[in-house]
Design an enzyme around this catalytic site. Structure first.
Site, PDB file in Angstrom:
ATOM      1  N   ASP A  53       0.824  -1.202   0.000  1.00  0.00           N
ATOM      2  CA  ASP A  53       0.000   0.000   0.000  1.00  0.00           C
ATOM      3  C   ASP A  53       0.860   1.254   0.000  1.00  0.00           C
ATOM      4  O   ASP A  53       2.085   1.184   0.154  1.00  0.00           O
ATOM      5  CB  ASP A  53      -0.912   0.006   1.227  1.00  0.00           C
ATOM      6  CG  ASP A  53      -1.975  -1.074   1.157  1.00  0.00           C
ATOM      7  OD1 ASP A  53      -2.372  -1.437   0.035  1.00  0.00           O
ATOM      8  OD2 ASP A  53      -2.407  -1.548   2.222  1.00  0.00           O
ATOM      9  N   TYR A 110       7.484  -9.883   6.301  1.00  0.00           N
ATOM     10  CA  TYR A 110       7.305  -8.445   6.492  1.00  0.00           C
ATOM     11  C   TYR A 110       7.962  -8.035   7.805  1.00  0.00           C
ATOM     12  O   TYR A 110       8.017  -8.816   8.759  1.00  0.00           O
ATOM     13  CB  TYR A 110       5.822  -8.078   6.540  1.00  0.00           C
ATOM     14  CG  TYR A 110       5.167  -7.986   5.187  1.00  0.00           C
ATOM     15  CD1 TYR A 110       5.198  -6.794   4.462  1.00  0.00           C
ATOM     16  CD2 TYR A 110       4.517  -9.077   4.628  1.00  0.00           C
ATOM     17  CE1 TYR A 110       4.599  -6.701   3.221  1.00  0.00           C
ATOM     18  CE2 TYR A 110       3.911  -8.997   3.381  1.00  0.00           C
ATOM     19  CZ  TYR A 110       3.956  -7.804   2.688  1.00  0.00           C
ATOM     20  OH  TYR A 110       3.366  -7.717   1.451  1.00  0.00           O
TER      21      TYR A 110
END
EC number: 5.4.99.12
Length: 241
Positions: A53, A110
């Site tokens: 994002d 992540y």
């Protein structure tokens, strides 16, 4: 001919990784394709290991594309790095035509970075300015709830029908005033990592109970985890094939 790229980028300057309908919005994918198309003198379409994002960074994003032309990968890398801004191509190699950055991946890791010290104006685009202490041991109390193959509907805003995903491991590391949360999984839903971290922090603040976290899995409802930490602290840390 199929090429595989390993890239890093500063998400602060992009409206996410994926191309948008509004061509005026600058994304990582749109910039890559613009200069790859310029190099090969033909339209190039790329595929990433996943979408990040806006404001989310990448240390190790993998991208693939196909092209009829056979060029020295180093010459492509040098050209791209001379043109791209806030994106760096770490490597390019030729791979078998069966390779696909999205569908060939085995797992992704992540990293989420949290500053528990004083507000740092120079790091606010790269760390979550939480600016208060975190009880690491309490955080670790609920880590196991996320590990395994589960329905993560409560931890996502995804429109996908299948919201079952597999988390392999979660590690929390403290270095001075910084907290690093690493999450490895086979695949992730939109906002999933940010909502998992959000719930971990909410639990540490005693604003949600262990049973309430458990109920998010027992009675999954889209986005019911609610708390979503800022994108600036999130990094696509490693892609494994």
């Amino acid at each position: 001919m199929t090429y595989k790229l390993k890239i890093s980028y500063d998400g602060s300057f992009f409206r996410g990784y994926a191309k948008q309908k509004d061509e005026n919005l600058i994304t990582v994918q749109s910039e890559l394709e613009k200069y790859l198309s310029l190099f090969f003198n033909t339209k190039i379409s790329t595929f990433g290991s996943g979408r990040t994002d806006k404001y989310v960074h990448a240390i190790d994003q993998t991208v693939s594309f196909k092209c009829d032309s056979d060029y020295d990968p180093k010459s492509i890398q040098n050209f791209l790095n001379s043109k791209l801004t806030n994106i760096y191509v770490n490597s390019i190699e030729k791979v078998p035509n069966s390779f696909h950055a999205r569908f060939s991946i085995k797992s992704k890791t992540y990293m989420y970075v949290i500053n528990t010290g004083e507000f740092d104006v120079f790091k606010q685009r790269y760390e979550y300015q939480y600016n208060k202490s975190i009880d690491i041991k309490k955080c670790e109390d609920i880590i196991n709830l996320f590990i395994g193959t589960k329905d993560f509907l409560s931890f996502s805003t995804s429109k996908l029908e299948n919201t079952t995903r597999t988390i392999r491991w979660i590690r929390i590391i403290k270095k001075n005033k910084k907290i690093y949360i690493f999450i490895n999984g086979e695949g992730f839903l939109r906002n999933m990592v940010r909502m998992i971290v959000g719930i971990i922090l909410t639990y540490c603040e005693n604003k949600i109970t262990y049973q309430e976290v458990l109920d998010l899995f027992k009675n999954p409802k889209k986005g019911s985890a609610v708390i979503k930490v800022p994108g600036c602290g999130l990094y696509l840390y490693r892609t494994i094939y």
